[in-house]
Design an enzyme around this catalytic site. Sequence first.
Site, PDB file in Angstrom:
ATOM      1  N   HIS A   1       1.863   2.210  -6.595  1.00 44.37           N
ATOM      2  CA  HIS A   1       3.283   1.872  -6.449  1.00 44.37           C
ATOM      3  C   HIS A   1       3.846   1.494  -7.817  1.00 44.37           C
ATOM      4  O   HIS A   1       3.225   0.719  -8.567  1.00 44.37           O
ATOM      5  CB  HIS A   1       3.482   0.641  -5.557  1.00 44.37           C
ATOM      6  CG  HIS A   1       3.102   0.838  -4.127  1.00 44.37           C
ATOM      7  ND1 HIS A   1       3.796   1.668  -3.276  1.00 44.37           N
ATOM      8  CD2 HIS A   1       2.098   0.305  -3.395  1.00 44.37           C
ATOM      9  CE1 HIS A   1       3.241   1.626  -2.072  1.00 44.37           C
ATOM     10  NE2 HIS A   1       2.199   0.813  -2.117  1.00 44.37           N
TER      11      HIS A   1
ATOM     12  N   HIS B   1       7.536  -2.394   5.906  1.00 43.58           N
ATOM     13  CA  HIS B   1       6.894  -3.101   7.043  1.00 43.58           C
ATOM     14  C   HIS B   1       7.235  -4.598   7.075  1.00 43.58           C
ATOM     15  O   HIS B   1       6.379  -5.461   7.211  1.00 43.58           O
ATOM     16  CB  HIS B   1       5.396  -2.803   7.170  1.00 43.58           C
ATOM     17  CG  HIS B   1       4.481  -3.186   6.027  1.00 43.58           C
ATOM     18  ND1 HIS B   1       4.592  -4.351   5.315  1.00 43.58           N
ATOM     19  CD2 HIS B   1       3.393  -2.557   5.516  1.00 43.58           C
ATOM     20  CE1 HIS B   1       3.634  -4.420   4.415  1.00 43.58           C
ATOM     21  NE2 HIS B   1       2.898  -3.330   4.506  1.00 43.58           N
TER      22      HIS B   1
ATOM     23  N   GLU C   1      -4.201   3.018   3.795  1.00 45.83           N
ATOM     24  CA  GLU C   1      -2.964   2.553   4.441  1.00 45.83           C
ATOM     25  C   GLU C   1      -1.950   3.697   4.485  1.00 45.83           C
ATOM     26  O   GLU C   1      -1.943   4.594   3.640  1.00 45.83           O
ATOM     27  CB  GLU C   1      -2.386   1.312   3.728  1.00 45.83           C
ATOM     28  CG  GLU C   1      -1.303   0.659   4.589  1.00 45.83           C
ATOM     29  CD  GLU C   1      -0.863  -0.735   4.157  1.00 45.83           C
ATOM     30  OE1 GLU C   1      -1.400  -1.277   3.168  1.00 45.83           O
ATOM     31  OE2 GLU C   1       0.035  -1.284   4.835  1.00 45.83           O
TER      32      GLU C   1
ATOM     33  N   HIS D   1      -6.445  -3.591  -1.224  1.00 43.15           N
ATOM     34  CA  HIS D   1      -5.668  -4.412  -0.323  1.00 43.15           C
ATOM     35  C   HIS D   1      -6.235  -4.490   1.104  1.00 43.15           C
ATOM     36  O   HIS D   1      -6.005  -5.445   1.825  1.00 43.15           O
ATOM     37  CB  HIS D   1      -4.256  -3.810  -0.305  1.00 43.15           C
ATOM     38  CG  HIS D   1      -3.343  -4.288   0.732  1.00 43.15           C
ATOM     39  ND1 HIS D   1      -2.534  -3.479   1.467  1.00 43.15           N
ATOM     40  CD2 HIS D   1      -3.099  -5.556   1.180  1.00 43.15           C
ATOM     41  CE1 HIS D   1      -1.809  -4.183   2.305  1.00 43.15           C
ATOM     42  NE2 HIS D   1      -2.133  -5.437   2.165  1.00 43.15           N
TER      43      HIS D   1
ATOM     44  N   ASP E   1       1.031   4.317   3.757  1.00 46.48           N
ATOM     45  CA  ASP E   1       1.891   4.732   2.645  1.00 46.48           C
ATOM     46  C   ASP E   1       1.137   5.575   1.618  1.00 46.48           C
ATOM     47  O   ASP E   1       1.761   6.146   0.718  1.00 46.48           O
ATOM     48  CB  ASP E   1       2.565   3.528   1.968  1.00 46.48           C
ATOM     49  CG  ASP E   1       1.616   2.389   1.654  1.00 46.48           C
ATOM     50  OD1 ASP E   1       0.592   2.246   2.340  1.00 46.48           O
ATOM     51  OD2 ASP E   1       1.894   1.625   0.712  1.00 46.48           O
TER      52      ASP E   1
ATOM     53  N   HIS F   1      -7.368   4.417  -0.794  1.00 41.34           N
ATOM     54  CA  HIS F   1      -6.873   3.430   0.184  1.00 41.34           C
ATOM     55  C   HIS F   1      -6.254   4.200   1.344  1.00 41.34           C
ATOM     56  O   HIS F   1      -5.495   5.152   1.121  1.00 41.34           O
ATOM     57  CB  HIS F   1      -5.831   2.555  -0.528  1.00 41.34           C
ATOM     58  CG  HIS F   1      -5.233   1.474   0.303  1.00 41.34           C
ATOM     59  ND1 HIS F   1      -5.841   0.926   1.408  1.00 41.34           N
ATOM     60  CD2 HIS F   1      -4.045   0.802   0.181  1.00 41.34           C
ATOM     61  CE1 HIS F   1      -5.064  -0.018   1.917  1.00 41.34           C
ATOM     62  NE2 HIS F   1      -3.976  -0.101   1.191  1.00 41.34           N
TER      63      HIS F   1
ATOM     64  N   ASP G   1      -3.274  -0.084  -4.632  1.00 43.16           N
ATOM     65  CA  ASP G   1      -2.250  -1.137  -4.544  1.00 43.16           C
ATOM     66  C   ASP G   1      -2.326  -2.145  -5.703  1.00 43.16           C
ATOM     67  O   ASP G   1      -1.311  -2.753  -6.070  1.00 43.16           O
ATOM     68  CB  ASP G   1      -2.408  -1.921  -3.234  1.00 43.16           C
ATOM     69  CG  ASP G   1      -1.774  -1.226  -2.046  1.00 43.16           C
ATOM     70  OD1 ASP G   1      -0.920  -0.345  -2.244  1.00 43.16           O
ATOM     71  OD2 ASP G   1      -2.138  -1.563  -0.910  1.00 43.16           O
TER      72      ASP G   1
ATOM     73  N   TYR H   1       5.193  -8.739  -5.668  1.00 47.09           N
ATOM     74  CA  TYR H   1       4.185  -7.913  -4.985  1.00 47.09           C
ATOM     75  C   TYR H   1       2.910  -8.729  -4.745  1.00 47.09           C
ATOM     76  O   TYR H   1       2.352  -8.728  -3.646  1.00 47.09           O
ATOM     77  CB  TYR H   1       3.902  -6.725  -5.889  1.00 47.09           C
ATOM     78  CG  TYR H   1       3.045  -5.640  -5.316  1.00 47.09           C
ATOM     79  CD1 TYR H   1       3.619  -4.534  -4.693  1.00 47.09           C
ATOM     80  CD2 TYR H   1       1.670  -5.680  -5.429  1.00 47.09           C
ATOM     81  CE1 TYR H   1       2.831  -3.519  -4.193  1.00 47.09           C
ATOM     82  CE2 TYR H   1       0.876  -4.677  -4.933  1.00 47.09           C
ATOM     83  CZ  TYR H   1       1.466  -3.582  -4.318  1.00 47.09           C
ATOM     84  OH  TYR H   1       0.680  -2.581  -3.822  1.00 47.09           O
TER      85      TYR H   1
HETATM   86 FE1  FEO Z   1      -1.975  -1.301   1.124  1.00 48.25          FE
HETATM   87 FE2  FEO Z   1       0.500   0.432  -0.582  1.00 48.25          FE
HETATM   88  O1  FEO Z   1      -0.707   0.047   0.796  1.00 48.25           O
END
Ligand code: FEO
Length: 404
Positions: free
Chosen positions: A229, A24, A80, A145, A82, A78, A164, A196
Amino acid sequence: MKAIALKSDIYWVGAIDWAVRDFHGYATPRGTTYNNYLIIDDAITLIDTVKYDFSDITVKNIRSVVDPSKIRNVVINHIENDHATSLDKIMELAPGATIYITEKGRKGLERFFDISKWNMKVVKTGDTVSIGKRTLLFLETPMVHWPDSMMTYIKEEKILMSQDGFGQHIASAVRFDDEFVSCESMAELEDAVVDYYANILMPFGPLIKAKIADIDKLGLEVEMIAPDHGIIWRANPRKVLQMYLDMSSGRANLSVPIIYDTMWHSTEKMSLPIMQGIKDEGVECKVIKLRATPMSVAIKEFWKARGCLVGTPTLNNIMYPTVAEFLTHLRGLRPKNRIMGAFGSYGWGGGAVKEAYEEFKRMGLETFDPGLQILYRPSLEDEVKCYDFGREFARKVREYDAKF
Ligand code: FEO
């Protein structure tokens, strides 16, 4: 790939995105992973899903351990895209499962899916659920996040599933910090953590500090941190906790990146004697041209250093567009504890340096006034001015750094 055991009956079942280079808008030169985890217990539990494009991979990894229809709980730390956009695929396979989520997560999820057919259980900090031999404890982490975010701690295993938080955008064939350090290096892993944090979590430093304090207040011993991640911290989870504490407390290097752009090389020409001046004061310096560098790298280099000089030519009485873009991006990240200065060449009316300072002040950053402007092209005399400007800025950075 296949499921990989973190501990007995606890598996990584995520996906590796080797090819993503634009996440993104954020440059991910190392790729990334979407980590999710499967716990085999009386109530089989999946923690998070993955980005939609990788649904088949996580389902395959789950199947390598257990039939997905046997999943009883799905924790969504979370929402989001992803991490949660495979949720409908999972729920098709395990329609009777209960989703554990925060209230804000539930409200957000409604914007992505028809949730009316799913069992949902809203949880908040301190809530627990027993899944058999193990107990899950939830810890809300709003804005780390997104407002919905939370972390899940497996009490008996001392594992923190941190979504995250504590992650890094690294695609790798290995899953754990000790393995990664053996085949790559700790410096590479640290750089990915800083990258990050700078690009994603910079605005939330005070919240991050408070959440780490909450982990201590709740008396949670953390033996492993499993983010959504990148690399899982099993050898040295304290390492990343300390890095986060340092960054959220305003720690920075005594260094200065010169982040600039240029039209006809005049602003660029100014940057070299300025760099020499900074270096001769014993302060580290890097020169970064915006049109030659991904934005997220410029942001990371800004974040690592106590001071930053911005070089911008004047174009139509305002800043050069790439410099304006950089500063707009930076303002959104709400930086703190940094000192800024600006320089650049101009042809007639000027205006870019003044505008850069207005932007620094809007961000509430310390400034080294009034900056340096050079008409058209730096002469030899101007180069001496640039050198002196660099030396003086480096002295100010050193003085400012002593406050921390
Ligand atoms: Fe806030 Fe990896 O998404």
